[in-house]
Design an enzyme around this catalytic site. Structure first.
Site, mmCIF file in Angstrom:
data_model
loop_
_atom_site.group_PDB
_atom_site.id
_atom_site.type_symbol
_atom_site.label_atom_id
_atom_site.label_comp_id
_atom_site.label_asym_id
_atom_site.label_seq_id
_atom_site.Cartn_x
_atom_site.Cartn_y
_atom_site.Cartn_z
ATOM 1 N N CYS A 124 0.829 -1.214 0.000
ATOM 2 C CA CYS A 124 0.000 0.000 0.000
ATOM 3 C C CYS A 124 0.860 1.259 0.000
ATOM 4 O O CYS A 124 0.369 2.343 -0.318
ATOM 5 C CB CYS A 124 -0.968 0.009 1.182
ATOM 6 S SG CYS A 124 -0.172 0.255 2.790
ATOM 7 N N CYS A 180 -11.633 -14.856 10.466
ATOM 8 C CA CYS A 180 -12.246 -14.225 9.287
ATOM 9 C C CYS A 180 -11.350 -14.388 8.067
ATOM 10 O O CYS A 180 -11.833 -14.413 6.946
ATOM 11 C CB CYS A 180 -12.575 -12.752 9.547
ATOM 12 S SG CYS A 180 -11.236 -11.590 9.210
ATOM 13 N N CYS A 224 -4.237 -8.629 13.717
ATOM 14 C CA CYS A 224 -5.345 -9.572 13.590
ATOM 15 C C CYS A 224 -6.375 -9.179 14.643
ATOM 16 O O CYS A 224 -6.019 -8.967 15.797
ATOM 17 C CB CYS A 224 -4.868 -11.005 13.816
ATOM 18 S SG CYS A 224 -6.230 -12.197 13.857
ATOM 19 N N VAL A 271 12.397 7.574 -2.137
ATOM 20 C CA VAL A 271 13.236 6.390 -1.953
ATOM 21 C C VAL A 271 12.307 5.188 -1.842
ATOM 22 O O VAL A 271 12.340 4.276 -2.656
ATOM 23 C CB VAL A 271 14.141 6.513 -0.715
ATOM 24 C CG1 VAL A 271 14.891 5.204 -0.473
ATOM 25 C CG2 VAL A 271 15.130 7.653 -0.898
ATOM 26 N N VAL A 325 16.801 5.561 6.097
ATOM 27 C CA VAL A 325 17.268 6.331 7.252
ATOM 28 C C VAL A 325 17.156 7.823 6.943
ATOM 29 O O VAL A 325 16.670 8.617 7.755
ATOM 30 C CB VAL A 325 18.729 5.952 7.591
ATOM 31 C CG1 VAL A 325 19.259 6.832 8.714
ATOM 32 C CG2 VAL A 325 18.815 4.481 7.972
ATOM 33 N N ASN A 329 13.557 9.208 6.966
ATOM 34 C CA ASN A 329 13.067 9.414 8.324
ATOM 35 C C ASN A 329 13.544 10.758 8.868
ATOM 36 O O ASN A 329 12.774 11.524 9.456
ATOM 37 C CB ASN A 329 13.550 8.256 9.206
ATOM 38 C CG ASN A 329 13.008 8.315 10.623
ATOM 39 O OD1 ASN A 329 13.442 9.125 11.420
ATOM 40 N ND2 ASN A 329 12.062 7.446 10.934
ATOM 41 N N ARG A 386 -30.710 -4.087 29.145
ATOM 42 C CA ARG A 386 -30.877 -5.480 29.563
ATOM 43 C C ARG A 386 -29.548 -6.228 29.553
ATOM 44 O O ARG A 386 -29.246 -6.990 30.468
ATOM 45 C CB ARG A 386 -31.890 -6.183 28.647
ATOM 46 C CG ARG A 386 -32.046 -7.654 29.005
ATOM 47 C CD ARG A 386 -33.081 -8.362 28.161
ATOM 48 N NE ARG A 386 -34.429 -8.054 28.605
ATOM 49 C CZ ARG A 386 -35.504 -8.770 28.252
ATOM 50 N NH1 ARG A 386 -35.375 -9.794 27.458
ATOM 51 N NH2 ARG A 386 -36.693 -8.428 28.685
ATOM 52 N N GLU A 437 -19.027 -14.225 22.292
ATOM 53 C CA GLU A 437 -18.912 -12.958 23.023
ATOM 54 C C GLU A 437 -18.594 -13.091 24.513
ATOM 55 O O GLU A 437 -17.822 -12.283 25.046
ATOM 56 C CB GLU A 437 -20.217 -12.162 22.869
ATOM 57 C CG GLU A 437 -20.453 -11.657 21.461
ATOM 58 C CD GLU A 437 -21.836 -11.056 21.300
ATOM 59 O OE1 GLU A 437 -21.935 -9.828 21.174
ATOM 60 O OE2 GLU A 437 -22.815 -11.822 21.297
#
Length: 1362
Positions: free
Chosen positions: A76, A116, A163, A265, A353, A356, A912, A1294
């Protein structure tokens, strides 16, 4: 300008060659893979490099060394143009159903490590990359079937992958199974071997790994191409210069025409700084040799700016074994260790590097690298135009942002200046620090720091002298990392003592001051004080410093051989957490109803691992498909006057803006309509909350639609509108309360006034507050709508209730329901968030498709999803409780204000559910007033255990407050208030079943032995007695959880070859519903009792939900849909068995025996109806029951940082007679970890207007491998047979989430010990019952509780006691 480069982009994907002459340089690899190839495994989870769902293996040929370099990367973030000459391998590339699955896929499936399945392919590729690189090492050849990888490396392979389903333990076990150094006995429950089998037999059963038999080979055609590419079109250019001279020429040529240039880069910065700006030219710096080299000489080490962080780590560790001065090698190793905590492996592999540091310089990015390099006096090399200069890193950071023609060339870490005449026992010490929500990194720090000191033993007396020091701090709300020069000067030449350190700590607190509006400002300052204390405290009062003073391979506090005696009471800073997870799983397989009760591998698990399992966004786009997304309100209450887009976008691919005005005649502006109420699809005139849907913008691509929505200019007016309601208190004041039908409300128990009269003590009007939680399903909201003939429409949706989508689409479009077809195959995580919200998403696509007569799809970006989702219900609780001297509670009264948001959604279920979970204790008498407050916030929706998790927290908070007030052990108070069967019946009525069904006393007793509880309680006390800076807590907590079964349809059909297909109302969300239904069908059809029935399970397929094929599907929620679906399938099978039995008996008489295939062929020949539908409706007795469980959790907190580590959790959970213990185990573990996120980590913060402030993986932290219990033990109790249940089974989805409150309670116990110690230092001994640990108990929350000034208090106490 002529560059010696290739004119077309050439690369391979899973061995297939791609050659492109034109590419938009802003296109990412992920976008290309998902839109131009058949690859499905590479998923979009966040678009930020923060989740690992899109990880691929990139292989690149190095002609100089004639070798292939392999590394994982986030597709991505990776620009497509940057992979010229590379081979890309995805999960289906390493193995698939056609060519054979890879052992990784098979072991992931066999260790029950997928639910999933959305994140699973990324996990597999992360592990595969680690295995590939382990094989390149010169380690000894491993035994057959194993890799050269170490168990710790295998587990670390997935440390950056998220996950939301599994709880990580089974994934880690699958990874570790490849390591030769793993103890096979430590691997958890799996389908390969059974308990008691020999080690050799176990090994033989594992799918064999052979490094030489891989589907992946580096394509020969890629070895022959020019490694650099330049592409040009009328609009965009991509250049790959190979020298600084070429780069300077490019700058000069483009200075005149003012082209917008982007230097790249790896492009990983786009994950943090979302760059929607268009560029004319992209210049890839990786080919410039001067930027990619690493030089070493006696003056130090120089790292090219384009060198990746991973490569830098590798080189620094290598140099730490070289001929450099020993202190310098120690420094290099410490820098490398710290760099390992930056981002995750698949980001470090490509991030540079230099990139950053440039982000830190240009955008004030909270860089760790800048901070640690600042402490070691680093230099940077800059080129501006044709000029070159060296600057100190400090000068570089303080300069204005680099010009477009300025490039950072490299960074130099200078060697230490060691004078020959110096005292040989002088030594340099370096420590680096970071406090972040995740110990292993992959999270921005609250503060980072690095301290370099030159120290020597005092000549005249005992002790240590600080000759010089460099103290750098960063990430605390300043523009860039800074040195604390005043503190450095203060310490220089000083003999260390408690008083000197005390002054230094005070000075640092006054120096490290975050700028205004920085979150947790006081906490960040206290961290600076804590880090200074940790660094220098170990040097106080030490008699000698030997030549072995610090060998660079250990931390200050744990080195024994250099004159610093180990002292438990000193600060212990464990820099690398013990990650290796382990666990014990105790479960029984059912034997009476096979294959029911067997731990069958989850249906489709290997397909999920290989990435071939199809999710909605994996469905190929039909011809002329458009893409949509929302324009939403940024105001909590405002009149919308107009919506406009940026003019450039309107002309280039944006097709329409759909709003309420586009609802066809006869249709309704309906975003959803459920039993509790309706909400609009789009705001018609007035936006009523932040995130309210205003319009749906439709464009040629999803990227363009997102850009258009982001550029939308909405004109608001507040004229003639009252102020919005933004708090529950305001809602009460203005009577903005949702009314709930009386039949939905819980019932009070006994007379509270009488109960209060019996009490010896009372706590009156005590307050608690609870925040929200975001679903963080890995797959965001998504749908695809395709117009069909005769005014019909087909909608593919990721929804927990296709039936609700179906009816709402028809309602909105004003067409009959038989014109609509909704299909849901599987959902990439739901947790309640894919119920009501999914309806509006699917309806929006359907409305746009209906109007434009073209297919329309949407995949909501993570930020928009987080802003609109709503999440868990926040609430304010006020309680009064009465209790006896022995801790027995006699009465409880609650007043609860629930923030329900703007629309009702499913909020009426909250009261409830909340009271149901809270009633796990016998309160004597119980009364409550619960108000659902209507506010101008996004609607809150059901989230896994909605209301229940809040109820159980309230119960525990009250129990702990009672125990503290009485100065009693909290376990005693819990135990005395557990139900007898008599009190259980009074509180729960008919849900409690028969006396033998009440298993809590049994669980409570068994858990003591299972968890070694009493022994560990004493061990925790002893640990706390001898440790000053770490404290432990342990807590044992019960959980009761009421569930309700709902009616569910089912249909089973048998084909002529004997294969079987089943359809049920339930949706496969990852909870194993399909697997349990398969088992039930195989069991139920087995009642025919013919030959060949044993293999029936493999003949059964459960298919996707189709609302035309099977109506009345309802909603998949509440933990009981699996058993309801099984019951419906069984009813259908019973019908088929009744039809087949007469024929079977006839054939048996004629043939003696008959097998399944023959029976079915004969049934076809004799026109027996082999398709049967059913509708399971639970009776009043079976529809509602209680689940029981209990957990012990032990935690350790760091009093300097506030970090909590969950050391161990033990759970016993009653599953009745489990339909599939492997599936239920996964549900128990995964649910617990999601609860741990709620209680300890996840801050779903909003501003006062309700706008979500956390909008991605950078600032919303779900549990990761390094934040789950290090030892995680689960016992599934197969309790008695219950005639009223579905084959005696009970729910597991649950209820276990509530057990995570044990971690919070244990943390509170540890904090209590810390508070007690703090009070003793100030001579204020005695219990402190005032503190309440917030939810989530994040590091800043805990540190504040333990004392932001704890270090100063300790030093004052130490000075006073001397």
């Amino acid at each position: 300008m002529e560059l010696k480069t290739s004119r077309s982009l050439v690369f391979g994907v899973n061995g297939e060659k791609f050659e492109l002459s034109y590419v938009d340089p802003s296109t990412t690899l992920l976008q290309f893979l998902r839109t131009h190839t058949n690859v499905k495994s590479v998923k979009l989870g966040c678009g930020e490099g923060g989740c690992g769902a899109c990880v691929v293996l990139i292989s690149k040929y190095d002609p100089v060394h004639d070798r292939v370099e392999d590394f994982t990367a986030s597709s991505c973030l990776t620009l497509l143009c940057s992979i010229h000459g590379c081979s890309i391998t995805t999960s289906e590339g390493i193995g698939n159903s056609k060519d054979g699955f890879h052992p990784i896929h098979e072991r992931i499936a066999g260790f029950h490590a997928t639910q999933c399945g959305f994140c699973t392919p990324g996990m597999c590729v992360s592990l595969y990359g680690t295995l590939v690189n382990a094989e390149k090492t010169n380690r000894p050849e491993p035994p057959s079937g194993f890799s050269k990888v170490k168990a710790s490396e295998a587990e670390m392979a997935i440390a950056g992958n998220l996950c939301r389903c599994t709880g990580y333990r089974p994934i880690a076990d699958a990874c570790k199974s490849f390591a030769a150094d793993v103890d096979i006995e430590d691997l958890g429950f799996n389908s390969f071997w059974r308990k008691g089998e020999s080690k050799d037999l176990k090994l033989s059963r594992l799918p064999q790994y052979d490094k030489n038999h891989s589907n992946v080979r580096f394509p020969l055609f890629l070895k022959e191409i020019n490694p650099f590419v330049s592409l040009a079109s009328e609009e965009h250019y991509w250049y790959s210069p190979t020298s600084l001279k070429e780069l300077q020429t490019l700058f000069a040529l483009n200075q005149a025409n003012e082209a917008r240039i982007k230097l790249v880069v790896s492009n990983t910065g786009i994950g943090y700084y979302k760059d929607d700006e268009g560029y004319d030219m992209y210049i890839d710096l990786r080919g410039v040799s001067e930027l990619s080299i690493i030089r070493k000489d006696q003056t130090g080490i120089e790292i090219g700016a384009a060198v990746t962080i991973s490569k830098a780590i590798e080189e620094l560790k290598e140099d730490s074994r070289s001929d450099f001065h020993s202190d310098y090698t120690m420094i290099l190793e410490k820098i490398a260790d710290h760099m390992n905590k930056i981002a995750s492996g698949f980001v470090r592999n490509t991030a540079s590097v230099g990139g950053n540091l440039v982000m830190a310089q240009k955008h004030h990015f909270p860089s760790d690298i800048a901070t640690i390099l600042l402490a070691v006096d680093s230099m940077v090399h800059i080129m501006t135009g044709t000029q070159f200069e060296w600057l100190t890193l400090k000068e570089f950071l303080e300069r204005p942002p680099l010009r477009f023609d300025s490039v950072l060339l490299g960074i130099k870490v200078p060697s230490l200046e060691v004078s020959e005449s110096e005292e040989p026992r002088s030594r340099f010490l370096l420590e680096t620090y970071r406090a972040s929500p995740r110990p292993l990194g992959n999270a921005l720090p609250y503060l980072n720091a690095a301290f370099l000191a030159k120290v020597s033993p005092c000549k005249d007396s005992v002790g240590t002298v600080i000759d010089t020091c460099r103290l750098s701090f960063g990430a605390y709300g300043t523009k860039h990392a800074m040195r604390a020069k005043n503190v450095e000067e203060f310490l220089a030449g000083k003999l260390l003592s408690a008083s000197i350190l005390y002054d230094a700590v005070n000075l640092i607190t006054a120096t490290v001051v975050p700028k205004d509006n920085t979150s947790h400002a006081a906490y960040r300052s206290s961290l600076a004080a804590g880090f200074i204390f940790q660094f220098f405290n170990s040097l106080i009062d030490r008699s000698r410093i030997t030549n072995g003073y610090l060998n660079g391979h250990a931390n200050l506090s744990s080195v024994k051989d250099f004159g610093l005696a180990e002292n438990q009471k000193q600060v212990h800073y464990d820099k690398t957490p013990a990650l290796l997870s382990s666990g014990k799983q105790v479960l029984e397989e059912g034997t009476e109803c096979q294959p029911i009760g067997e731990p069958v591998i989850k249906s489709g698990a290997a397909l999920q691992a290989s990435g071939e399992a199809v999710f909605v966004d994996d469905i190929p786009s039909p011809k002329n498909c458009l893409h949509g997304t929302y324009i939403y309100s940024s105001k909590p209450l405002a009149r919308v006057k107009s919506i406009k887009l940026s003019p450039e976008l309107q002309l280039n691919g944006v097709r329409d803006i759909i709003s309420s005005k586009d609802i066809p005649d006869g249709g309704q502006n309906s975003g959803s309509k459920i039993v509790f109420g309706q909400e609009p699809l789009f705001a018609e005139e007035i936006a009523r909350c932040v995130g309210d849907r205003l319009a749906f913008v439709v464009a040629d691509t999803q990227k363009l639609a997102d850009m258009a929505a982001n550029s939308a200019i909405v004109d608001y007016s507040l004229e003639n509108l009252e102020p919005p309601i933004l708090t529950v208190e305001d809602a009460v004041k203005r009577s903005s309360i949702f009314q709930v039908s009386p039949f939905l409300l819980p019932t009070q128990v006994s007379d509270v006034s009488k109960g209060m009269a019996k009490a010896d003590h009372k706590i009156l009007s005590s307050e608690l507050k609870l925040g929200s939680q975001y679903y963080f399903y890995m797959e965001t909201q998504t749908a695809l709508a395709v117009p069909d003939e005769d005014n019909c429409i087909v909608v593919y949706t990721s929804s927990q209730s296709p039936e609700s989508v179906h009816s709402n689409v028809a309602r909105c479009l004003g067409i009959p329901q038989n014109n609509v077809r909704v299909i849901t195959r599987r959902v990439g995580g739901g947790f309640g968030g894919k119920f009501v919200r999914s309806i509006a998403c699917a309806t929006s696509c359907a409305l746009a498709a209906h109007k434009l007569r073209r297919p329309v799809r949407m995949y909501l970006n993570r930020k928009t999803d987080m802003i609109m989702a709503g999440g868990r219900h926040p609430m304010k609780i006020t309680y009064s409780v009465g209790f006896k001297n022995d801790g027995k509670i006699t009465a409880l009264n609650l007043e609860i204000l629930v923030n329900a948001g703007i629309y009702l959604d499913v909020s009426p279920i909250i009261p409830r559910n909340m009271i149901g979970a809270l009633k796990k204790y016998d309160w004597g008498a119980l009364s409550f007033d619960i108000k659902l407050c209507r506010t101008n916030h996004p609607s809150r929706a059901a989230m896994r255990a909605p209301g229940d998790v809040q109820g159980t927290y309230i119960a525990e908070a009250i129990i702990e407050k009672v125990a503290t007030t009485l100065a009693m052990d909290v376990d005693s108070v819990r135990s005395i208030n557990l139900h007898t069967y008599t009190s259980l019946k009074e509180f729960y009525g008919g849900s409690c079943g028969e006396p033998h069904e009440y298993t809590m006393p049994l669980i409570w007793s068994k858990l003591n032995d299972f968890a070694d509880y009493e022994v560990r309680v004493e061990m925790v006390k002893e640990f706390n007695r001898i440790n000053t800076w770490k404290k432990r807590g342990i807590s044992k907590v019960p959980v009761m959880y009421e569930v309700t079964q709902r009616p569910t349809p089912g249909k089973v059909s048998i084909f002529s070859d004997g294969s079987v297909v089943a359809e049920v109302g339930g949706i496969e969300l990852g909870q194993g519903l399909w697997t349990k239904v398969k088992q039930m069908v195989a069991f139920a059809l087995g009642a025919v009792q013919c030959d060949g029935i044993d293999g029936l399970l493999d003949k059964v397929r459960v298919i996707q939900s189709d609302t035309v094929s099977l109506i009345q599907g309802g909603i998949t929620a509440g933990s009981t849909t699996s058993e309801s679906s099984c019951a419906a399938a069984r009813l259908s099978c019973d019908i088929l068995v009744e039809r087949l039995k007469p024929l079977k008996e006839k054939l048996q008489k004629e043939m003696g025996s008959v097998n399944w295939e023959t029976l079915i062929l004969q049934a076809y020949a004799q026109s027996v109806n082999l398709s049967a539908s059913s509708f399971y409706v639970p009776n009043s007795i079976s529809s509602r029951y209680i689940n029981y469980g209990a957990a012990v959790s032990e935690v350790e907190i760091d009093l300097v940082t506030g970090e909590t580590r969950c050391l161990r959790t033990d759970i016993i959970y009653d599953c009745g007679q489990s339909l599939n213990p492997a599936v239920d185990l996964g549900q128990i573990e995964g649910s617990f970890i999601q609860g741990l996120g709620f209680f300890m980590l996840e801050e779903y913060e909003t501003n006062l207007d309700g706008l979500v402030l956390v909008d991605g993986t950078w600032n919303y932290k779900i549990p990761t491998l390094d934040t789950v219990p290090q030892k995680f033990n689960v016992q599934i109790l197969n309790s008695e047979h219950y005639q009223q249940r579905v084959l005696s089974s009970k729910a597991s989805g649950e209820p276990p989430l509530l057990l995570a409150v044990s971690v919070h309670c244990a943390t509170r116990a540890a904090a209590k010990e810390a508070k007690k110690q703090l009070l003793s230092w100030t001579n204020l001994d005695g219990p402190d019952s005032t503190f309440q640990l917030e939810v989530p108990a994040t590091m800043p929350v805990l540190k504040e509780l333990c004392g932001l000034d704890i270090v100063q208090t300790y030093l004052k106490w130490k000075m006073a006691t001397k």
